[in-house]
Design a protein around this motif. Sequence first.
Motif, PDB file in Angstrom:
ATOM      1  N   ALA A  73       0.836  -1.207   0.000  1.00  0.00           N
ATOM      2  CA  ALA A  73       0.000   0.000   0.000  1.00  0.00           C
ATOM      3  C   ALA A  73       0.875   1.263   0.000  1.00  0.00           C
ATOM      4  O   ALA A  73       1.975   1.261  -0.521  1.00  0.00           O
ATOM      5  N   ARG A  74       0.378   2.336   0.598  1.00  0.00           N
ATOM      6  CA  ARG A  74       1.078   3.613   0.507  1.00  0.00           C
ATOM      7  C   ARG A  74       2.299   3.692   1.413  1.00  0.00           C
ATOM      8  O   ARG A  74       3.344   4.204   1.025  1.00  0.00           O
ATOM      9  N   ALA A  75       2.189   3.194   2.642  1.00  0.00           N
ATOM     10  CA  ALA A  75       3.255   3.415   3.624  1.00  0.00           C
ATOM     11  C   ALA A  75       3.824   2.132   4.201  1.00  0.00           C
ATOM     12  O   ALA A  75       4.493   2.152   5.225  1.00  0.00           O
ATOM     13  N   GLY A  76       3.576   1.005   3.543  1.00  0.00           N
ATOM     14  CA  GLY A  76       4.110  -0.252   4.037  1.00  0.00           C
ATOM     15  C   GLY A  76       5.539  -0.479   3.588  1.00  0.00           C
ATOM     16  O   GLY A  76       6.003   0.095   2.598  1.00  0.00           O
ATOM     17  N   TRP A  77       6.241  -1.318   4.327  1.00  0.00           N
ATOM     18  CA  TRP A  77       7.616  -1.637   3.937  1.00  0.00           C
ATOM     19  C   TRP A  77       8.034  -2.982   4.517  1.00  0.00           C
ATOM     20  O   TRP A  77       7.332  -3.576   5.346  1.00  0.00           O
ATOM     21  N   VAL A  78       9.194  -3.454   4.083  1.00  0.00           N
ATOM     22  CA  VAL A  78       9.752  -4.734   4.494  1.00  0.00           C
ATOM     23  C   VAL A  78      11.020  -4.493   5.294  1.00  0.00           C
ATOM     24  O   VAL A  78      11.869  -3.674   4.908  1.00  0.00           O
ATOM     25  N   ARG A  79      11.134  -5.213   6.391  1.00  0.00           N
ATOM     26  CA  ARG A  79      12.352  -5.160   7.216  1.00  0.00           C
ATOM     27  C   ARG A  79      12.886  -6.583   7.326  1.00  0.00           C
ATOM     28  O   ARG A  79      12.213  -7.466   7.854  1.00  0.00           O
ATOM     29  N   PHE A  80      14.083  -6.812   6.799  1.00  0.00           N
ATOM     30  CA  PHE A  80      14.672  -8.148   6.763  1.00  0.00           C
ATOM     31  C   PHE A  80      15.898  -8.193   7.667  1.00  0.00           C
ATOM     32  O   PHE A  80      16.702  -7.260   7.687  1.00  0.00           O
ATOM     33  N   THR A  81      16.037  -9.270   8.428  1.00  0.00           N
ATOM     34  CA  THR A  81      17.181  -9.375   9.339  1.00  0.00           C
ATOM     35  C   THR A  81      17.633 -10.821   9.471  1.00  0.00           C
ATOM     36  O   THR A  81      16.828 -11.759   9.369  1.00  0.00           O
ATOM     37  N   LEU A  89       4.700 -11.233  19.750  1.00  0.00           N
ATOM     38  CA  LEU A  89       4.198  -9.894  19.467  1.00  0.00           C
ATOM     39  C   LEU A  89       2.875  -9.653  20.177  1.00  0.00           C
ATOM     40  O   LEU A  89       2.085 -10.575  20.390  1.00  0.00           O
ATOM     41  N   LYS A  90       2.617  -8.410  20.491  1.00  0.00           N
ATOM     42  CA  LYS A  90       1.342  -8.000  21.065  1.00  0.00           C
ATOM     43  C   LYS A  90       0.510  -7.323  19.983  1.00  0.00           C
ATOM     44  O   LYS A  90       1.029  -6.547  19.185  1.00  0.00           O
ATOM     45  N   MET A  91      -0.764  -7.623  19.974  1.00  0.00           N
ATOM     46  CA  MET A  91      -1.662  -6.966  19.031  1.00  0.00           C
ATOM     47  C   MET A  91      -1.751  -5.487  19.396  1.00  0.00           C
ATOM     48  O   MET A  91      -1.809  -5.131  20.573  1.00  0.00           O
ATOM     49  N   GLY A  92      -1.722  -4.634  18.396  1.00  0.00           N
ATOM     50  CA  GLY A  92      -1.785  -3.212  18.687  1.00  0.00           C
ATOM     51  C   GLY A  92      -1.874  -2.379  17.432  1.00  0.00           C
ATOM     52  O   GLY A  92      -2.077  -2.898  16.331  1.00  0.00           O
ATOM     53  N   LYS A  93      -1.667  -1.076  17.596  1.00  0.00           N
ATOM     54  CA  LYS A  93      -1.785  -0.136  16.488  1.00  0.00           C
ATOM     55  C   LYS A  93      -0.433   0.429  16.061  1.00  0.00           C
ATOM     56  O   LYS A  93      -0.366   1.449  15.392  1.00  0.00           O
ATOM     57  N   GLY A  94       0.634  -0.214  16.452  1.00  0.00           N
ATOM     58  CA  GLY A  94       1.958   0.250  16.078  1.00  0.00           C
ATOM     59  C   GLY A  94       2.274  -0.036  14.625  1.00  0.00           C
ATOM     60  O   GLY A  94       1.451  -0.562  13.876  1.00  0.00           O
ATOM     61  N   PRO A  95       3.494   0.269  14.198  1.00  0.00           N
ATOM     62  CA  PRO A  95       3.866   0.106  12.785  1.00  0.00           C
ATOM     63  C   PRO A  95       4.069  -1.345  12.351  1.00  0.00           C
ATOM     64  O   PRO A  95       4.013  -1.648  11.164  1.00  0.00           O
ATOM     65  N   LEU A  96       4.311  -2.259  13.297  1.00  0.00           N
ATOM     66  CA  LEU A  96       4.561  -3.651  12.925  1.00  0.00           C
ATOM     67  C   LEU A  96       3.248  -4.372  12.647  1.00  0.00           C
ATOM     68  O   LEU A  96       2.375  -4.485  13.510  1.00  0.00           O
ATOM     69  N   ALA A  97       3.106  -4.869  11.407  1.00  0.00           N
ATOM     70  CA  ALA A  97       1.862  -5.533  11.005  1.00  0.00           C
ATOM     71  C   ALA A  97       1.975  -7.049  11.056  1.00  0.00           C
ATOM     72  O   ALA A  97       1.013  -7.739  11.407  1.00  0.00           O
ATOM     73  N   ASP A 112       9.854  -8.663   8.690  1.00  0.00           N
ATOM     74  CA  ASP A 112       8.779  -7.861   9.278  1.00  0.00           C
ATOM     75  C   ASP A 112       8.091  -7.064   8.183  1.00  0.00           C
ATOM     76  O   ASP A 112       8.750  -6.503   7.295  1.00  0.00           O
ATOM     77  N   LEU A 113       6.775  -6.995   8.258  1.00  0.00           N
ATOM     78  CA  LEU A 113       6.004  -6.089   7.414  1.00  0.00           C
ATOM     79  C   LEU A 113       5.552  -4.941   8.293  1.00  0.00           C
ATOM     80  O   LEU A 113       4.890  -5.155   9.310  1.00  0.00           O
ATOM     81  N   THR A 114       5.923  -3.728   7.926  1.00  0.00           N
ATOM     82  CA  THR A 114       5.605  -2.565   8.735  1.00  0.00           C
ATOM     83  C   THR A 114       4.805  -1.563   7.920  1.00  0.00           C
ATOM     84  O   THR A 114       4.817  -1.579   6.691  1.00  0.00           O
ATOM     85  N   GLU A 115       4.111  -0.673   8.646  1.00  0.00           N
ATOM     86  CA  GLU A 115       3.330   0.363   7.972  1.00  0.00           C
ATOM     87  C   GLU A 115       3.290   1.612   8.836  1.00  0.00           C
ATOM     88  O   GLU A 115       2.838   1.573   9.980  1.00  0.00           O
ATOM     89  N   ALA A 116       3.762   2.713   8.278  1.00  0.00           N
ATOM     90  CA  ALA A 116       3.777   3.988   8.994  1.00  0.00           C
ATOM     91  C   ALA A 116       2.432   4.682   8.849  1.00  0.00           C
ATOM     92  O   ALA A 116       1.637   4.368   7.959  1.00  0.00           O
ATOM     93  N   LEU A 122      -1.933  -1.702   4.222  1.00  0.00           N
ATOM     94  CA  LEU A 122      -1.157  -2.908   3.981  1.00  0.00           C
ATOM     95  C   LEU A 122      -2.062  -4.134   4.080  1.00  0.00           C
ATOM     96  O   LEU A 122      -2.892  -4.241   4.983  1.00  0.00           O
ATOM     97  N   ALA A 123      -1.920  -5.064   3.145  1.00  0.00           N
ATOM     98  CA  ALA A 123      -2.819  -6.216   3.091  1.00  0.00           C
ATOM     99  C   ALA A 123      -2.031  -7.507   2.935  1.00  0.00           C
ATOM    100  O   ALA A 123      -1.059  -7.570   2.168  1.00  0.00           O
ATOM    101  N   VAL A 124      -2.446  -8.531   3.667  1.00  0.00           N
ATOM    102  CA  VAL A 124      -1.832  -9.847   3.623  1.00  0.00           C
ATOM    103  C   VAL A 124      -2.900 -10.874   3.265  1.00  0.00           C
ATOM    104  O   VAL A 124      -4.031 -10.820   3.775  1.00  0.00           O
ATOM    105  N   TYR A 125      -2.540 -11.818   2.390  1.00  0.00           N
ATOM    106  CA  TYR A 125      -3.446 -12.887   1.970  1.00  0.00           C
ATOM    107  C   TYR A 125      -2.694 -14.217   2.043  1.00  0.00           C
ATOM    108  O   TYR A 125      -1.524 -14.295   1.640  1.00  0.00           O
ATOM    109  N   VAL A 126      -3.346 -15.248   2.524  1.00  0.00           N
ATOM    110  CA  VAL A 126      -2.816 -16.605   2.443  1.00  0.00           C
ATOM    111  C   VAL A 126      -3.791 -17.390   1.571  1.00  0.00           C
ATOM    112  O   VAL A 126      -4.961 -17.564   1.924  1.00  0.00           O
TER     113      VAL A 126
END
Length: 289
Positions: A73-81, A89-97, A112-116, A122-126
């Motif tokens: 989407a507009r503000a999503g990104w990938v963080r690889f490590t 993880l805790k469910m919440g409204k932070g940037p980590l999706a 990590d899939l993140t969104e500012a 940001l959308a995920v499908y399985v």
Amino acid sequence: MPELPEVAALADFLDEHLRGTVVTKIQIASFAVLKTADPPFSELEGRTVTGVQRFGKFISMEADGLFFVFHLARAGWVRFTDTPTEIQLKMGKGPLAARLLFTGASGLLGLDLTEAGTKKGLAVYVVRDPHDVPGIATLGPDPFAPGFDVHTFAEILGSSSQQVKGLLRSQAVIAGIGNAYSDEILHAARTSPFAIAKSLDRDAVQVLYDAIHSILGTALTEAQGKPPSQLKDTKRNHMRVHARTGEACPVCGDTVREVSFADTALQYCPTCQTKGKILADRRTSRFLK
């Protein structure tokens, strides 16, 4: 928003680093991001990644017959490590999706899939088939597909009364081009963003077709091989008009102008694209008098 060049580079990077690894754990930090329920995302765990590919602006990771598909989407990104944390993880409204862990020959890897921002898209499908994702099923031709020649492009333009800027951004018409690269393509083609698609003559169509491949091809080359952490800066550094409002056009020296809308904006050069006319910064009028 990541577009075709960045998404292609991300897909290639993930394919190189994840192919052959085993999906160890998946955590969804916001259920709003998950758009499917069957099959459950947990069914991916224990499966081996067999490849990662791009569909328009979507990335699809295959793991033994199931597909983890995401759109940034507009503000999503990938963080690889290669030093991920396994903390719950805790469910919440932070940037980590979402967080995915993989086990490979070199050990544990993390994605990590993140969104500012507050507006989440940001959308995920399985899914069992990438084309089960509605946005993929309705994609138009890819600009680099063998069948996307200038004649096909001319037919697309010739049948549309839409402004060419909007047409280039329409994923159902052409896959992968967004706001930034449509600005750059139109600038390279010396075409007004407000030009009506079917009004373009054959020469203008050819120039626009060539600009699509020149701008996207150069961006693909620049993005290739770069890790996710470098792709945003690479994209910004090569923009000539997009997000350059008030700066000098690198071609003619005129001031780059902007047209703002409710939730987006376009940039253009009056001398290069509109015969010196300044486009009105409002949707109800085409030109300032």
